[in-house]
Write a protein that holds these residues in place. Structure first.
Motif, PDB file in Angstrom:
ATOM      1  N   ILE A 101       0.837  -1.194   0.000  1.00 41.21           N
ATOM      2  CA  ILE A 101       0.000   0.000   0.000  1.00 41.21           C
ATOM      3  C   ILE A 101       0.877   1.252   0.000  1.00 41.21           C
ATOM      4  CG2 ILE A 101      -1.987   1.090   1.153  1.00 41.21           C
ATOM      5  CD1 ILE A 101      -2.722  -1.396   2.387  1.00 41.21           C
ATOM      6  N   GLY A 102       2.166   1.066  -0.183  1.00 42.13           N
ATOM      7  CA  GLY A 102       3.081   2.193  -0.123  1.00 42.13           C
ATOM      8  C   GLY A 102       3.392   2.825  -1.454  1.00 42.13           C
ATOM      9  N   GLY A 103       2.543   2.585  -2.458  1.00 41.36           N
ATOM     10  CA  GLY A 103       2.818   3.140  -3.783  1.00 41.36           C
ATOM     11  C   GLY A 103       2.915   4.652  -3.791  1.00 41.36           C
ATOM     12  N   THR A 104       2.122   5.320  -2.963  1.00 39.38           N
ATOM     13  CA  THR A 104       2.160   6.783  -2.929  1.00 39.38           C
ATOM     14  C   THR A 104       3.523   7.282  -2.439  1.00 39.38           C
ATOM     15  OG1 THR A 104      -0.221   6.946  -2.563  1.00 39.38           O
ATOM     16  CG2 THR A 104       1.113   8.843  -1.934  1.00 39.38           C
ATOM     17  N   GLY A 105       4.026   6.705  -1.360  1.00 33.56           N
ATOM     18  CA  GLY A 105       5.331   7.119  -0.865  1.00 33.56           C
ATOM     19  C   GLY A 105       6.444   6.793  -1.840  1.00 33.56           C
ATOM     20  N   GLN A 106       6.401   5.617  -2.441  1.00 36.36           N
ATOM     21  CA  GLN A 106       7.405   5.228  -3.426  1.00 36.36           C
ATOM     22  C   GLN A 106       7.332   6.110  -4.665  1.00 36.36           C
ATOM     23  OE1 GLN A 106       6.067   1.187  -3.666  1.00 36.36           O
ATOM     24  NE2 GLN A 106       6.489   0.908  -1.485  1.00 36.36           N
ATOM     25  N   PHE A 107       6.123   6.497  -5.047  1.00 32.76           N
ATOM     26  CA  PHE A 107       5.927   7.424  -6.168  1.00 32.76           C
ATOM     27  C   PHE A 107       6.646   8.742  -5.896  1.00 32.76           C
ATOM     28  CE2 PHE A 107       3.635  10.998  -7.940  1.00 32.76           C
ATOM     29  CZ  PHE A 107       3.342  10.633  -9.238  1.00 32.76           C
ATOM     30  N   TRP A 108       6.457   9.281  -4.690  1.00 29.89           N
ATOM     31  CA  TRP A 108       7.044  10.583  -4.400  1.00 29.89           C
ATOM     32  C   TRP A 108       8.548  10.509  -4.198  1.00 29.89           C
ATOM     33  CZ3 TRP A 108       5.269  14.673  -6.065  1.00 29.89           C
ATOM     34  CH2 TRP A 108       3.912  14.980  -6.049  1.00 29.89           C
ATOM     35  N   VAL A 109       9.041   9.432  -3.622  1.00 31.41           N
ATOM     36  CA  VAL A 109      10.491   9.294  -3.489  1.00 31.41           C
ATOM     37  C   VAL A 109      11.132   9.237  -4.870  1.00 31.41           C
ATOM     38  CG1 VAL A 109      12.346   7.764  -2.713  1.00 31.41           C
ATOM     39  CG2 VAL A 109      10.406   8.237  -1.209  1.00 31.41           C
ATOM     40  N   GLY A 110      10.510   8.491  -5.788  1.00 35.31           N
ATOM     41  CA  GLY A 110      11.013   8.454  -7.152  1.00 35.31           C
ATOM     42  C   GLY A 110      10.944   9.804  -7.836  1.00 35.31           C
ATOM     43  N   GLY A 111       9.840  10.531  -7.637  1.00 38.86           N
ATOM     44  CA  GLY A 111       9.702  11.844  -8.254  1.00 38.86           C
ATOM     45  C   GLY A 111      10.704  12.843  -7.722  1.00 38.86           C
ATOM     46  N   ALA A 154      12.898  -9.803   7.966  1.00 38.47           N
ATOM     47  CA  ALA A 154      13.789  -9.935   9.122  1.00 38.47           C
ATOM     48  C   ALA A 154      13.036  -9.967  10.445  1.00 38.47           C
ATOM     49  CB  ALA A 154      14.800  -8.794   9.130  1.00 38.47           C
ATOM     50  N   ARG A 155      11.956  -9.186  10.545  1.00 37.98           N
ATOM     51  CA  ARG A 155      11.268  -9.044  11.830  1.00 37.98           C
ATOM     52  C   ARG A 155       9.809  -9.491  11.804  1.00 37.98           C
ATOM     53  NH1 ARG A 155      15.410  -9.028  15.156  1.00 37.98           N
ATOM     54  NH2 ARG A 155      16.978  -7.459  14.600  1.00 37.98           N
ATOM     55  N   GLY A 156       9.306  -9.855  10.643  1.00 38.74           N
ATOM     56  CA  GLY A 156       7.919 -10.280  10.562  1.00 38.74           C
ATOM     57  C   GLY A 156       6.920  -9.146  10.617  1.00 38.74           C
ATOM     58  N   ALA A 157       7.375  -7.902  10.460  1.00 40.68           N
ATOM     59  CA  ALA A 157       6.466  -6.751  10.480  1.00 40.68           C
ATOM     60  C   ALA A 157       5.543  -6.800   9.269  1.00 40.68           C
ATOM     61  CB  ALA A 157       7.262  -5.447  10.482  1.00 40.68           C
ATOM     62  N   HIS A 158       4.266  -6.584   9.485  1.00 40.51           N
ATOM     63  CA  HIS A 158       3.309  -6.677   8.376  1.00 40.51           C
ATOM     64  C   HIS A 158       3.532  -5.513   7.416  1.00 40.51           C
ATOM     65  CE1 HIS A 158      -0.294  -7.460   6.111  1.00 40.51           C
ATOM     66  NE2 HIS A 158      -0.520  -8.533   6.839  1.00 40.51           N
ATOM     67  N   GLU A 159       3.606  -5.859   6.127  1.00 38.57           N
ATOM     68  CA  GLU A 159       3.932  -4.832   5.126  1.00 38.57           C
ATOM     69  C   GLU A 159       2.847  -3.782   4.983  1.00 38.57           C
ATOM     70  OE1 GLU A 159       1.784  -8.127   2.961  1.00 38.57           O
ATOM     71  OE2 GLU A 159       3.328  -7.970   4.515  1.00 38.57           O
ATOM     72  N   VAL A 160       1.601  -4.106   5.303  1.00 38.27           N
ATOM     73  CA  VAL A 160       0.531  -3.106   5.204  1.00 38.27           C
ATOM     74  C   VAL A 160       0.798  -1.946   6.166  1.00 38.27           C
ATOM     75  CG1 VAL A 160      -1.918  -2.680   5.622  1.00 38.27           C
ATOM     76  CG2 VAL A 160      -1.211  -4.722   4.380  1.00 38.27           C
ATOM     77  N   ILE A 161       1.162  -2.280   7.402  1.00 39.90           N
ATOM     78  CA  ILE A 161       1.424  -1.238   8.397  1.00 39.90           C
ATOM     79  C   ILE A 161       2.662  -0.428   8.019  1.00 39.90           C
ATOM     80  CG2 ILE A 161       1.859  -0.782  10.826  1.00 39.90           C
ATOM     81  CD1 ILE A 161      -0.915  -1.915  10.216  1.00 39.90           C
ATOM     82  N   SER A 162       3.736  -1.105   7.694  1.00 43.76           N
ATOM     83  CA  SER A 162       4.988  -0.388   7.419  1.00 43.76           C
ATOM     84  C   SER A 162       4.904   0.455   6.159  1.00 43.76           C
ATOM     85  CB  SER A 162       6.149  -1.381   7.309  1.00 43.76           C
ATOM     86  OG  SER A 162       5.890  -2.373   6.343  1.00 43.76           O
ATOM     87  N   THR A 163       4.200  -0.023   5.127  1.00 43.12           N
ATOM     88  CA  THR A 163       4.099   0.785   3.908  1.00 43.12           C
ATOM     89  C   THR A 163       3.215   2.012   4.124  1.00 43.12           C
ATOM     90  OG1 THR A 163       2.338  -0.722   3.154  1.00 43.12           O
ATOM     91  CG2 THR A 163       4.543  -1.078   2.274  1.00 43.12           C
ATOM     92  N   ILE A 164       2.151   1.865   4.897  1.00 44.46           N
ATOM     93  CA  ILE A 164       1.312   3.032   5.205  1.00 44.46           C
ATOM     94  C   ILE A 164       2.116   4.069   5.987  1.00 44.46           C
ATOM     95  CG2 ILE A 164      -0.658   3.827   6.564  1.00 44.46           C
ATOM     96  CD1 ILE A 164      -2.125   1.311   5.804  1.00 44.46           C
ATOM     97  N   MET A 165       2.897   3.619   6.965  1.00 50.16           N
ATOM     98  CA  MET A 165       3.703   4.556   7.748  1.00 50.16           C
ATOM     99  C   MET A 165       4.741   5.247   6.867  1.00 50.16           C
ATOM    100  SD  MET A 165       4.202   2.220  11.169  1.00 50.16           S
ATOM    101  CE  MET A 165       5.190   3.425  12.024  1.00 50.16           C
ATOM    102  N   LEU A 166       5.364   4.496   5.962  1.00 44.46           N
ATOM    103  CA  LEU A 166       6.367   5.092   5.083  1.00 44.46           C
ATOM    104  C   LEU A 166       5.737   6.050   4.077  1.00 44.46           C
ATOM    105  CD1 LEU A 166       8.780   2.093   4.496  1.00 44.46           C
ATOM    106  CD2 LEU A 166       9.309   4.242   5.636  1.00 44.46           C
ATOM    107  N   ASN A 167       4.464   5.838   3.741  1.00 41.41           N
ATOM    108  CA  ASN A 167       3.765   6.822   2.902  1.00 41.41           C
ATOM    109  C   ASN A 167       3.818   8.200   3.552  1.00 41.41           C
ATOM    110  OD1 ASN A 167       2.996   5.282   0.713  1.00 41.41           O
ATOM    111  ND2 ASN A 167       0.964   4.808   1.507  1.00 41.41           N
ATOM    112  N   TRP A 168       3.482   8.248   4.830  1.00 40.08           N
ATOM    113  CA  TRP A 168       3.437   9.531   5.519  1.00 40.08           C
ATOM    114  C   TRP A 168       4.823  10.086   5.757  1.00 40.08           C
ATOM    115  CZ3 TRP A 168      -0.675  12.263   5.310  1.00 40.08           C
ATOM    116  CH2 TRP A 168      -1.908  11.635   5.178  1.00 40.08           C
ATOM    117  N   VAL A 169       5.806   9.220   5.953  1.00 38.29           N
ATOM    118  CA  VAL A 169       7.175   9.707   6.068  1.00 38.29           C
ATOM    119  C   VAL A 169       7.574  10.423   4.776  1.00 38.29           C
ATOM    120  CG1 VAL A 169       9.597   9.016   6.272  1.00 38.29           C
ATOM    121  CG2 VAL A 169       7.871   7.960   7.742  1.00 38.29           C
ATOM    122  N   ALA A 170       7.257   9.812   3.634  1.00 32.25           N
ATOM    123  CA  ALA A 170       7.601  10.423   2.345  1.00 32.25           C
ATOM    124  C   ALA A 170       6.832  11.726   2.128  1.00 32.25           C
ATOM    125  CB  ALA A 170       7.301   9.443   1.205  1.00 32.25           C
TER     126      ALA A 170
END
Length: 387
Positions: A101-111, A154-170
């Motif tokens: 679900i982190g496409g928005t953050g990845q989009f902006w990092v790329g841009g 490495a840690r078993g963190a669910h990708e849905v949570i981490s990608t949403i959080m990274l969206n807002w970081v970006a």
């Protein structure tokens, strides 16, 4: 060939039904507002420029204005280009059993990466500068996608949570970089960057005002690469194996953690390419207020679901959503402006609900069959029951 066509027809059957039902629901919404749904949908089609090919008919019997239709179709293709890559981003992760679900953050990092390269290395020759900016956008998105992949492996963190959080970081990082006191803000008082140099802009290939840029070839090339990865490479086989059953894949010698990280990196790469294409081919600058409202990552989920996580499916689904987006913008002159864009969003939402309902139904059916108790074998010497 017949078998391939039959498989494609079976795969496309339910998405086609979902699209038709979504337009029926949208028509009912239009009818409840006191408008004629056939008239509104006609204007939507014209606003998307889908009537453009008909002006070539002898005598132009439909009376298509080629200039207006061309302008609208160009806008549809421009809107489709990033959606193809956003759909591929989500579809690649889906193939590995991951939900990006982190496409928005990845989009902006790329841009942002593409902008920094184009701005700071503006003295390079044009083709080399464009190539480096596109490569930087892909790398930026890949790195941003690999981070939640590493947390998952490495840690078993669910990708849905981490990608949403990274969206807002970006998003917040971008708002700072291009804000009033940001290091990448231009010389004006507004929170906006300078325009990238002309030599860094993707060349237009069709249209005048906002032409279809060369990024469409990047998007289509990415779709071809997506298909080849899963059809012709060992990496694609490993990704599918992990998506089907990670424990069985691990027992078969697949390094599951490595595949998860790489799959999320490739997924982010597609989103980063979309962000780079928008900066280099459409906007040519970045404004601080552009970060928060953009939800391209979530539209990519709809594209991937409707496209059945296939390359050709994502291309066709992206064109449909691009036509809805472009057509609804043109529709505001012929339909209530406060209903034009929501109509498009309603159709998109119903499509996602219908496709998701089918996927959920299949999952439940599969589990029910798997949990069904096995038939009791006959005792030794006893004849089996007649079928």
């Amino acid at each position: 060939m017949r078998a391939a066509i039959a498989r494609a027809a079976r795969a496309a059957r339910f998405p086609a039904i979902a699209v038709v039902l979504a337009f029926v629901v949208g028509g009912l919404v239009v009818l409840l507002t006191g408008n004629n749904p056939f008239s509104v949908y006609k204007q939507l089609i014209l606003g998307a420029g889908l009537d453009y090919p008909f002006h070539w008919l002898p005598g132009n019997p439909l009376g298509v204005d080629p200039d207006i239709a061309k302008f609208n179709l160009v806008a549809t293709i421009v809107a489709t280009t990033p959606l193809i890559l956003a759909g591929l981003c989500v579809a690649f992760a889906f193939r590995a059993g991951l939900f990006n679900i982190g496409g928005t953050g990845q989009f902006w990092v790329g841009g942002v990466t593409a902008f920094v390269i184009a701005d700071r290395l503006s003295g390079l020759p044009g083709p080399l500068l464009i190539l480096l900016a596109i490569a930087g956008a892909a790398l930026g998105g890949a790195v941003w996608g690999a981070i939640p992949g590493y947390f998952k492996a490495a840690r078993g963190a669910h990708e849905v949570i981490s990608t949403i959080m990274l969206n807002w970081v970006a998003v917040y990082l971008g708002q700072y970089l291009f804000g009033l006191d940001g290091p990448l803000k231009g010389p004006t008082e507004n929170p906006i960057s300078v325009d990238i140099p002309d030599r860094a802009k993707l060349p237009g290939i069709w249209g005048d005002v906002q032409p279809v840029h060369a990024g469409i070839f990047v998007a289509l090339g990415a779709a071809v690469a997506f298909s080849l990865i899963f059809r012709r490479t060992a990496f694609g086989y490993d990704v599918r194996a992990v998506g089907f059953n990670p424990e069985a894949a691990r027992a078969g010698g697949v390094r599951v953690g490595r595949i998860i990280v790489l799959a999320m990196a490739v997924s982010g790469l597609f989103a980063g390419l979309a962000g780079g294409g928008e900066v280099l081919g459409v906007n040519y600058h970045i404004a601080s207020n552009e970060f928060a409202p953009l939800q391209i990552g979530f539209v990519g989920i709809a594209v991937a679901l409707l496209g059945r996580n296939t390359a050709i499916g994502c291309v066709l689904a992206a064109f449909l959503f691009g036509a809805l987006q472009s057509g609804s913008n043109q529709l505001q002159g012929a339909f209530a402006s406060d209903l034009a864009v929501p109509l498009s969003q309603t159709v998109q939402g119903v499509i996602v609900l219908l496709v998701s309902a089918e996927l959920i139904g299949r999952k439940l059916t599969t589990r029910r069959v798997a949990r069904r108790p096995a038939e009791r074998l006959p005792d030794e010497g006893q004849a089996p029951a007649a079928p």
